[in-house]
Each structure stands twice: as C-alpha cells, then as structure tokens.
Design an enzyme around this catalytic site. Structure first.
Site, PDB file in Angstrom:
ATOM      1  N   SER A 147     -17.638   2.072  45.723  1.00 27.96           N
ATOM      2  CA  SER A 147     -16.717   1.417  46.217  1.00 27.96           C
ATOM      3  C   SER A 147     -16.376   0.128  45.415  1.00 27.96           C
ATOM      4  CB  SER A 147     -16.913   0.906  47.953  1.00 27.96           C
ATOM      5  OG  SER A 147     -15.921   0.077  48.195  1.00 27.96           O
ATOM      6  N   TYR A 160     -23.055  -2.015  53.815  1.00 25.57           N
ATOM      7  CA  TYR A 160     -22.163  -0.972  53.069  1.00 25.57           C
ATOM      8  C   TYR A 160     -22.000  -1.336  51.583  1.00 25.57           C
ATOM      9  CZ  TYR A 160     -17.960   1.672  51.691  1.00 25.57           C
ATOM     10  OH  TYR A 160     -16.932   2.250  50.918  1.00 25.57           O
TER      11      TYR A 160
END
Ligand SMILES: NC(=O)c1ccc[n+]([C@@H]2O[C@H](COP(=O)([O-])OP(=O)(O)OC[C@H]3O[C@@H](n4cnc5c(N)ncnc54)[C@H](O)[C@@H]3O)[C@@H](O)[C@H]2O)c1
Length: 268
Positions: A147, A160
């Site tokens: 990401s 995350y």
C-alpha cells in the site's frame, strides 16, 4: 522470444481473489489466458467468481492458518500440476479492524498480531509454498500487494502500514534469493482504490482530501491494480524484479502542502 503480455497456459493463485481488486485481477488474468485459483476467506464469493470464469478453481483459505495455506497450494497442484503466478492480494481489512487500527500508543497487541498474522506471515507462507513449486519449474512470478501507506507516516493504520512495509522488504529478499532461479518478485502499492470495501465507510470529507492530494483527475479503480499485476506476471516484465510499483495517481510523490499550494495558485 515472446515478451508479450499473454499469460496463455500459466497457472495463477490470487489470494483475496473474491474481493474488489482480487476479482478484477482474476478476470484480467483469465482474459490474458491464465487458469486462476480464486483463494479467499469468503468461500462462497470465491466459488461464485470461479464459476463465472472459463477455467478457474475456488479454494476457501484463511491466510492466518498455515495448514489451510498448504492445502491451497496442494489443491492447485492437484488441479493444474504447476504454478506460474502468485498474487498475494488478501489483507485483513474489515471495517472493525480499520477503525481500531490507530497510532502505536493506542495499539492493542491483539490487533497488531492479527494484522501481521494475515498481511505479513500469511504472505510469507504463501511465498514459501510458491517458491518450492517455482524452484522445481525454474520459473515463476510473485506479486505482493502492499500500500502507499507503507511509504509514509500517518495518524491512522499503524499496524496495517507496518505489516505492508514488511512485505516490501520480503519482496526484495525473494528477488535477491531467487532471481537466478528464474523467479521474479515485485510489489504493487495501491493508493485509495475505488472498491466497495475501501469506499463504503469513507466519510465524504476524507474522500475529498484524497482526491485533492491525487495528481491524476481520478482516484484509482481495481482495474488499475489488475493491469499492473498482469503486466508484472507477464514476460513483458522479465527484467523487473525486487521493485515497488506505486499505483496511486501520484498521491505519495508530491511535496507536503501540495493541495493547499494548488488552491493558493489557482486563487491567484
Ligand atoms: N482498495 C484500496 O484502497 C487499497 C489501498 C491500498 C492497498 N490495498 C490493498 O489491496 C489489496 C486488496 O484490497 P481490496 O480493496 O480489494 O479489499 P477487499 O476487502 O475488497 O478484498 C480483500 C479480500 O481478502 C479476503 N481476505 C481477508 N482476510 C483474509 C484471510 N485471512 N484469508 C484469506 N482471504 C482473506 C477478503 O475476504 C476479501 O475478499 C489488499 O492487500 C489491500 O491492503 C487496497
């Protein structure tokens, strides 16, 4: 030598294959000629997608379980006898998880461990299983989904983003250890991508901020990620390994304050 985008005859596993980006990827890999294993925690959605594709298999798998991951790879070999592409796309992304994932001071150990169990350990276990098969073949392509949040500090999603940053380094390790054996490994780093999961709970003000900070006139779509994965899986990318391909409309490349500067200049 064929250096095209064709994936004719290749066998691919897409984890999280029933999700927004995963299902777009399964469809595109199929269009390019691959046989696809749709691997997902949601067995029903995976089965529905596989039934809609010409030569696909659905396997229910929880990436937090080593035994279930091993079952995924043996089912793939039983069905197709080889593995050419592994797209590690699944991640722990439920609304409850995203909302609870704040800064480190407020991090629960349980949330941190759950996140790493799926996003990092699960990805590592899938890579390990795939490498054993690909080593014997002397070829293969692994694509790990990270990401753009893995590149910069933020006030949200500390677990995350750390779990995804670890995936970037795992990608470089695999590229280094297995390049000479014909196996390439790259990462794709999406920015905000217009899947239901990503946008459902996004307050309009937050979406507006992301749009203002994105250099392209649009926020990305699952097909933008699918196209990148399909390219990296193909022979057209045969000299690309160990790389991070950021697919975020330039959200992560500009100077801080970009949106405010733009507003100021436009306003004279
Ligand atoms: N959509 C975005 O804005 C965005 C941005 C950056 C990165 N990403 C990354 O892209 C990937 C796909 O995201 P998406 O937006 O399509 O999400 P999504 O929620 O639509 O899909 C994720 C899929 O993973 C599956 N999954 C979750 N936990 C699992 C587990 N333990 N075992 C097996 N499968 C599991 C889910 O069932 C789901 O089908 C993720 O790795 C995500 O981190 C997405």
């Amino acid at each position: 030598m064929d250096m095209g985008l064709s994936l004719k005859g290749r066998v691919a596993i897409v984890t999280g294959g029933a999700g927004g980006i995963g299902s777009a990827t399964c469809r595109l890999l199929t269009e390019r000629g691959a046989k696809v294993v749709v691997a997902d925690l949601d067995g029903e959605r995976a089965a529905a997608l596989a039934a809609d594709l010409p030569d696909a298999l659905a396997v229910k798998v929880d990436l937090a379980s080593e035994a279930e991951i091993e079952n995924l790879f043996s089912k793939t070999l039983d069905a197709y006898g080889r593995l050419d592409i592994l797209d590690n796309n699944a991640a722990l992304l439920g609304a409850d998880v995203v909302q609870a994932d704040h800064d480190i001071a407020n991090m629960t150990t349980e949330l941190w461990d759950r996140t790493f169990a799926v996003n990092t350990r699960g990805t590592m276990l899938c890579c390990r299983n795939a490498l054993k098969i690909m080593e014997k073949q002397g070829s293969g392509a692994i694509i790990n989904t990270a990401s753009n949040l893995a590149l910069q500090g933020h006030v949200i999603q500390a677990a995350y983003s750390a779990s995804k940053a670890a995936v970037l380094q795992m990608t470089r390790s695999i590229a280094a250890s297995h390049g000479k054996r014909g196996i390439r490994c790259n990462s794709v780093l999406p920015g905000l991508t217009g899947t239901k999961a990503a946008l459902a709970d996004l307050p309009p003000r937050l979406r507006q901020i992301v749009e203002e900070e994105t250099l392209t006139p649009y926020v990305g779509d699952p097909m933008d990620i699918a196209e990148t994965v399909a390219f990296l899986a193909s022979d057209a990318a045969r000299s690309i390994t160990g790389q991070m391909i950021v697919v975020d409309g330039g959200t992560s490349v500009h100077v801080p304050g970009f949106a405010r500067f733009t507003e100021m200049i436009a306003g004279g």
